[in-house]
Design an enzyme around this catalytic site. Structure first.
Site: not given
Length: 721
Positions: A65, A224
Site C-alpha cells: 500500500h 505507522c
C-alpha cells in the site's frame, strides 16, 4: 463516486510469482479503470513503501500500500495466489494480497474505510471466506460488507488453520476473530473501539489484579508511517486481546486521517500504557508516569496478548516506564525510522543495539553541523584558523580570516555537545525522560575527563541501567508523582557521577587515548586494509547496524577539535564507500535498463541524488528485490573505494555531505577517482550477475531472487506502516 472495489479489481488466480509482479498485476487493473494515472510512477511509490518495511502479515496476508500522487481516488484491488508470494511475513508467503492505493490528499472518510478493511483482516472468518470464494463478485461483496463470512460455504480446514505456524503467529482465539464481522466490513463506517470487558472473561493467569471493584485498564497508541493499514490492524489486535484477557483496553489510532485524542480522564484512570508505533507518538507526554510497553507496530499485530501480559507485569512491579522511548526511534541517514524493540521475548543484544543507535541518531546532527562548520572555517580561514583568538574579542567584518575563525569556533562549540548528547540519548532510549539527566551528566563528565566517545557510551549505558533499576523498586503511590522529576534524577546523577569520576573514568580515558594513538599511527598496508574493511561494512546492510558501526567509528575519530590525519582519512574512506551502492544502482539502471523492472528504473533516477548526497539507503529498494546479487556487488565496490581512498590519502573533516563537500576534501580529484572506481566495479558486477540469471517469460524481476528484504536496520523485518 465509483465504489472503492469492484469485481474488475479482483483476481482470484494471480499468475505472479513475486511481490513486484503481484503489485503490477493488480495495479494494471486499477490503471485500466482510470484510478491510476501513471502505472510506473505508482509502482515506484509502492516499491519505496515496501522498501521501508515488508507488508506481509501473519496468516498469509500481504498488504502492499502507499499514498501516491498518481492515484485519483482511494482504491482496493484483491488478488489470490494459492502457492503464496513472499511479502516478508514471519510465518511464510501470502496467498491473500490486497493492494491499497490512496491519493496523496485522500480525505478522512476514504481513509476511514481503508482502515476498516485493515481491521477486518484480523478476522479469521473473513480471510477463510476469501480463500473459499470462487468468483470475483462474491469476493467483492465480502470485502465491501455486502455479504458476511457466514454466508460463504467454507470447506473444513480452510482458512488460517492451514497456514504454517511461525514466530509470532497468532494463537487461535487470541486476536484472530472479530466479534461481529459486519462491524468492520468496508461499508463506509469506522469500527467502534471496544473499551469494555466481556461478561465471564477470566483474567490472564498470573497477571496482577486491578484495584478492587474494577478491571485492569490499559490505554494504547498505534501508528505507522503510512497510517493506512498497520495502524488499524494493531489497534484491532490489541482490542481483541484486551477482551480475551478480561481487561478494559482503549486504543488511540494515530493514522493518516489524523487522530482523536483519548479522554484525559481515561488516560488518568489507566493502569498501564501500550505504545505500538513506528513513528513518534504525538503528544506522548500525556502518558508519562505510567507502566509502559513500547514496541514496533508489528508487535501489536502479531503478539498483542504478550504485550497485555507484559504491561500488567510492569504495573505489578510499579515500573513507571520501560523500554526504548517512542521519540528515540533510530533513524537511518535518510531519515527512515528503524524499528525500536525492547518488549518481551527480545534478546539483550537486540536491545543494546537499539539503545546505542538511539544515542548515535541524536548525535549525528551535531557531528554534521559541527563538522561542516569547522570544515568551512578551514576552507575560508586557512589551516591555521584553529589557532585564531576568540572572535568575541577579535572579529573584523571585512577579513575572511575572521569569518573562518567564527565558523570554526561555532563548530567547535557544537562538537562539545557530542559526548553529552550521545550519553543522554542512550539513557533516554533505555529509560525514557528520567534517563536524560544522568545521561547528560555522565556524558559531560566523560568529556571533561577526556574519556571521549567510549566514555560517552559507558556513561549512557550506566545512566540508563541505574534509572531502570530504580524504576523496578516498588514505590508508594503517594510519592510516584515526584519520582521522575526529583528522586530519579537526583539518585541516578549521583551514582553515575561517582562511577565516572572515581571508578571507570580514568581507565576509559586511557583506552580512548590508546585508540586515538593507534589510528594516528596507521600507515601503508594497514591503512589500506582498514579502508577496505570499512568499505565492506558500509555496504553490507546499506544503512543498518553494521553500516552505522563503521560510520560511528569514523565520526568518533573526527569528533575532536584537532583530529589527526588518519582520522580524517578514515572519514573520507567511509563517506566515499557509502556513496557507491546508490550511484552504482543508478548507473546500472541507466546502462542496462532492460535488466530492471520499471519500478527499479524509476528508483534509479532518485538514486543519483541520494548517492551523491551520501545517503546509502538509496540502494535499499534494489537490495530488497535482489539481495543475493546487489549486496555482494555493493560490498565489492565499497571495499575498492575504501581501500583506494586510503591509498590516495584523501582526507575529510566534514562527516556528511557527499559531493557537496568535495571542496573541503584533501586530494579531491583522487577521491572522486576512488568513488568512480567503486561505482564501476559494483555496476559491472550487478549487470553481469543479473544478465546471467535465467529470464522468466514475464520479464525482469519476475523471479524470486532473494531470501528476504533488507531493511535500513539490516533486518528482514524493518519498520514502517
Amino acid at each position: 463516486m465509483s465504489e472503492m472495489i469492484t469485481a474488475d479489481l479482483v483476481d482470484l488466480d494471480l499468475s505472479a510469482d513475486t511481490k513486484e509482479a503481484a503489485a503490477r498485476a493488480l495495479a494494471e487493473r486499477m490503471s485500466a479503470l482510470g484510478r491510476v494515472t501513471d502505472l510506473d510512477g505508482f509502482l515506484a511509490d509502492v516499491a519505496a513503501r515496501e522498501a521501508q518495511m515488508p507488508t506481509g502479515l501473519n496468516g498469509g496476508i500481504g498488504i502492499p500500500h502507499c499514498r501516491s500522487e498518481h492515484v485519483t481516488e482511494p482504491t482496493l484491488a484483491f488478488g489470490r495466489k494459492a502457492a503464496g508470494i513472499d511479502f516478508g511475513a514471519p510465518d511464510g508467503p501470502a496467498d491473500l494480497i490486497f493492494l491499497i492505493a490512496a491519493p496523496a490528499g485522500a480525505d478522512d472518510a476514504h481513509l476511514t474505510i481503508l482502515s476498516a478493511l485493515a481491521r477486518q483482516l484480523t478476522n479469521t472468518a473473513f480471510t477463510a471466506a476469501l480463500r473459499a470464494v470462487d468468483d470475483p463478485e462474491t469476493a467483492t461483496a465480502l470485502i465491501r460488507g455486502d455479504r458476511t463470512p457466514a454466508s460463504v460455504d467454507v470447506p473444513p480446514g480452510a482458512g488460517s488453520a492451514e497456514r504454517p505456524e511461525g514466530p509470532g503467529a497468532p494463537e487461535a482465539g487470541a486476536a484472530g476473530a472479530v466479534a461481529s464481522p459486519e462491524d468492520t466490513a468496508v461499508s463506509g463506517t469506522a469500527p467502534v473501539p471496544s473499551a469494555g470487558v466481556e461478561n465471564g472473561s477470566d483474567p490472564v493467569p498470573g497477571a496482577t489484579a486491578a484495584p478492587a471493584g474494577r478491571p485492569f485498564r490499559v490505554v494504547a497508541v498505534t501508528s505507522c508511517p503510512t497510517g493506512i493499514a498497520h495502524t488499524y490492524m494493531a489497534a484491532e489486535s490489541l482490542e481483541n486481546a484486551g477482551r480475551e484477557a478480561g481487561i478494559e483496553l482503549v486504543v488511540e489510532t494515530q493514522g493518516s486521517a489524523g487522530f482523536t485524542r483519548l479522554d484525559p480522564a481515561v488516560i488518568t484512570a489507566a493502569d498501564g500504557v501500550i505504545l505500538a508505533h513506528d513513528v513518534p507518538v504525538r503528544e506522548k507526554e500525556r502518558f508519562a508516569g505510567k507502566p509502559t510497553v513500547d514496541v514496533g507496530v508489528k508487535a501489536g499485530i502479531n503478539r498483542p496478548a504478550e504485550l497485555v501480559a507484559e504491561v500488567r507485569e510492569k504495573a505489578a512491579r510499579g515500573e513507571l516506564t520501560a523500554g526504548p522511548a517512542p521519540d528515540s526511534a533510530t533513524r537511518s541517514a535518510s531519515g527512515t525510522p528503524v524499528e525500536r524493540t525492547g518488549g518481551a521475548g527480545e534478546g539483550y543484544g537486540t536491545r543494546l543495539r537499539t539503545w546505542l543507535m538511539s544515542g548515535v541518531s541524536y548525535m549525528v546532527p551535531f557531528v554534521a553541523a559541527g563538522g561542516l562548520l569547522i570544515a568551512l572555517g578551514f576552507a575560508i580561514g586557512g589551516w591555521q584558523v584553529n589557532k585564531a583568538p576568540s572572535v568575541m574579542d577579535h572579529f573584523v567584518w571585512t577579513q575572511a580570516d575572521s569569518w573562518g575563525a567564527l565558523l570554526f569556533q561555532i563548530g567547535g562549540v557544537a562538537f562539545n555537545f557530542l559526548i553529552p548528547v550521545l550519553a543522554g540519548y542512550i539513557a533516554y532510549g533505555m529509560a525514557d525522560r528520567p534517563g536524560l539527566v544522568p545521561g547528560f551528566v555522565g556524558g559531560s563528565i566523560a568529556f571533561t575527563i577526556n574519556a571521549g566517545f567510549l566514555g560517552g557510551l559507558a556513561a549512557g549505558l550506566i545512566a540508563g541501567g541505574v534509572v531502570m533499576a530504580i524504576q523496578k523498586v516498588r514505590i508508594p503511590a503517594a510519592v510516584r508523582g515526584i519520582m521522575p522529576v526529583v528522586v530519579i534524577p537526583l539518585i541516578s546523577s549521583a551514582v553515575v557521577g561517582f562511577l565516572m569520576f572515581v571508578v571507570i573514568g580514568k581507565p576509559i580515558a586511557s583506552a580512548q587515548k590508546g585508540m586515538t594513538d593507534w589510528l594516528n599511527g596507521l600507515t601503508g598496508a594497514n591503512a589500506v586494509l582498514l579502508g577496505g574493511l570499512l568499505g565492506l561494512m558500509m555496504c553490507f546492510d546499506l544503512g543498518g547496524p553494521v553500516n552505522k558501526v563503521a560510520y560511528t567509528f569514523a565520526t568518533a575519530g573526527i569528533a575532536v577539535a584537532n583530529p589527526g590525519d588518519s582520522a580524517m582519512r578514515i572519514m573520507a574512506a567511509v563517506m566515499a564507500a557509502g556513496m557507491v551502492p546508490p550511484l552504482a544502482m543508478a548507473l546500472a539502471t541507466t546502462v542496462r535498463a532492460r535488466l530492471f523492472t520499471p519500478a527499479e528504473r524509476e528508483n534509479g533516477k532518485a538514486a543519483w541524488v541520494l548517492g551523491a548526497s551520501f545517503i546509502t539507503e538509496g540502494a535499499i529498494p534494489f537490495a530488497a528485490a535482489d539481495p543475493l546479487r546487489v549486496i555482494p556487488s555493493a560490498m565489492a565496490g565499497g571495499a575498492v573505494t575504501g581501500a583506494l581512498s586510503m591509498t590516495f590519502g584523501a582526507t575529510l573533516r566534514a562527516p556528511h555531505g557527499g559531493i557537496f563537500v568535495v571542496p573541503l576534501i584533501g586530494n579531491p580529484f583522487l577521491y572522486l577517482v576512488a568513488v568512480a572506481a567503486g561505482v564501476g566495479v559494483t555496476t559491472a558486477l550487478v549487470v553481469v550477475l543479473k544478465g546471467l540469471r535465467k529470464r522468466s517469460p514475464s520479464g525482469a524481476g519476475a523471479e524470486n531472487t532473494g531470501t528476504g528484504a533488507v531493511s535500513p536496520a539490516g533486518s528482514k523485518e524493518p519498520v514502517a506502516a
